[in-house]
Design a protein around this motif. Structure first.
Motif, PDB file in Angstrom:
ATOM      1  N   UNK A 121       0.825  -1.204   0.000  1.00  0.00           N
ATOM      2  CA  UNK A 121       0.000   0.000   0.000  1.00  0.00           C
ATOM      3  C   UNK A 121       0.862   1.258   0.000  1.00  0.00           C
ATOM      4  N   UNK A 122       0.401   2.273  -0.703  1.00  0.00           N
ATOM      5  CA  UNK A 122       1.093   3.559  -0.726  1.00  0.00           C
ATOM      6  C   UNK A 122       0.949   4.288   0.612  1.00  0.00           C
ATOM      7  N   UNK A 123      -0.112   3.962   1.348  1.00  0.00           N
ATOM      8  CA  UNK A 123      -0.400   4.626   2.617  1.00  0.00           C
ATOM      9  C   UNK A 123      -0.004   3.754   3.805  1.00  0.00           C
ATOM     10  N   UNK A 124       0.978   2.909   3.631  1.00  0.00           N
ATOM     11  CA  UNK A 124       1.363   1.952   4.669  1.00  0.00           C
ATOM     12  C   UNK A 124       1.836   2.665   5.931  1.00  0.00           C
ATOM     13  N   UNK A 125       1.339   2.204   7.065  1.00  0.00           N
ATOM     14  CA  UNK A 125       1.748   2.703   8.373  1.00  0.00           C
ATOM     15  C   UNK A 125       2.879   1.805   8.865  1.00  0.00           C
ATOM     16  N   UNK A 126       4.100   2.317   8.842  1.00  0.00           N
ATOM     17  CA  UNK A 126       5.282   1.522   9.194  1.00  0.00           C
ATOM     18  C   UNK A 126       5.226   0.998  10.624  1.00  0.00           C
ATOM     19  N   UNK A 127       4.680   1.789  11.536  1.00  0.00           N
ATOM     20  CA  UNK A 127       4.567   1.339  12.927  1.00  0.00           C
ATOM     21  C   UNK A 127       3.606   0.158  13.037  1.00  0.00           C
ATOM     22  N   UNK A 128       2.506   0.211  12.317  1.00  0.00           N
ATOM     23  CA  UNK A 128       1.545  -0.891  12.321  1.00  0.00           C
ATOM     24  C   UNK A 128       2.189  -2.150  11.752  1.00  0.00           C
ATOM     25  N   UNK A 129       2.915  -1.998  10.666  1.00  0.00           N
ATOM     26  CA  UNK A 129       3.584  -3.139  10.049  1.00  0.00           C
ATOM     27  C   UNK A 129       4.596  -3.743  11.028  1.00  0.00           C
ATOM     28  N   UNK A 130       5.341  -2.909  11.733  1.00  0.00           N
ATOM     29  CA  UNK A 130       6.316  -3.405  12.702  1.00  0.00           C
ATOM     30  C   UNK A 130       5.636  -4.161  13.842  1.00  0.00           C
ATOM     31  N   UNK A 131       4.493  -3.632  14.313  1.00  0.00           N
ATOM     32  CA  UNK A 131       3.755  -4.327  15.377  1.00  0.00           C
ATOM     33  C   UNK A 131       3.238  -5.680  14.891  1.00  0.00           C
ATOM     34  N   UNK A 132       2.745  -5.716  13.662  1.00  0.00           N
ATOM     35  CA  UNK A 132       2.249  -6.973  13.098  1.00  0.00           C
ATOM     36  C   UNK A 132       3.387  -7.983  12.941  1.00  0.00           C
ATOM     37  N   UNK A 133       4.550  -7.505  12.509  1.00  0.00           N
ATOM     38  CA  UNK A 133       5.703  -8.398  12.370  1.00  0.00           C
ATOM     39  C   UNK A 133       6.140  -8.950  13.726  1.00  0.00           C
ATOM     40  N   UNK A 134       6.091  -8.111  14.746  1.00  0.00           N
ATOM     41  CA  UNK A 134       6.461  -8.563  16.091  1.00  0.00           C
ATOM     42  C   UNK A 134       5.473  -9.615  16.574  1.00  0.00           C
ATOM     43  N   UNK A 135       4.186  -9.391  16.340  1.00  0.00           N
ATOM     44  CA  UNK A 135       3.161 -10.370  16.723  1.00  0.00           C
ATOM     45  C   UNK A 135       3.361 -11.673  15.957  1.00  0.00           C
TER      46      UNK A 135
END
Length: 71
Positions: A36-50
């Motif tokens: 996504x062009x509007x990707x939230x990097x913090x959200x992606x990092x939290x999802x990766x950690x989970x």
């Protein structure tokens, strides 16, 4: 070695299947968000950690349910 009765084995098997599905769902979500062009990097990092913590639990469950047997 840990001895499990059938009920405990079934519960752990169900948890394993649930964790594997959640891991797969997170993988798909991370991939979609990353594209996504509007990707939230913090959200992606939290999802990766989970996702990583799920993988750790999956490995634990697999080790309990499918122990290595040294012949």
């Amino acid at each position: 070695m840990l001895q499990l009765d059938k009920e405990q084995e079934a519960q752990l098997g169900l948890e394993l299947a649930t964790k594997r599905q959640e891991h797969s769902d997170l993988d798909a979500a991370i991939h979609t968000l990353s594209q996504s062009q509007m990707a939230d990097r913090m959200l992606i990092q939290r999802l990766k950690k989970r996702k990583l913590s799920l993988k750790d639990r999956i490995v634990q469950l697999e080790n309990i349910l499918l122990p290595d047997i040294i012949a």
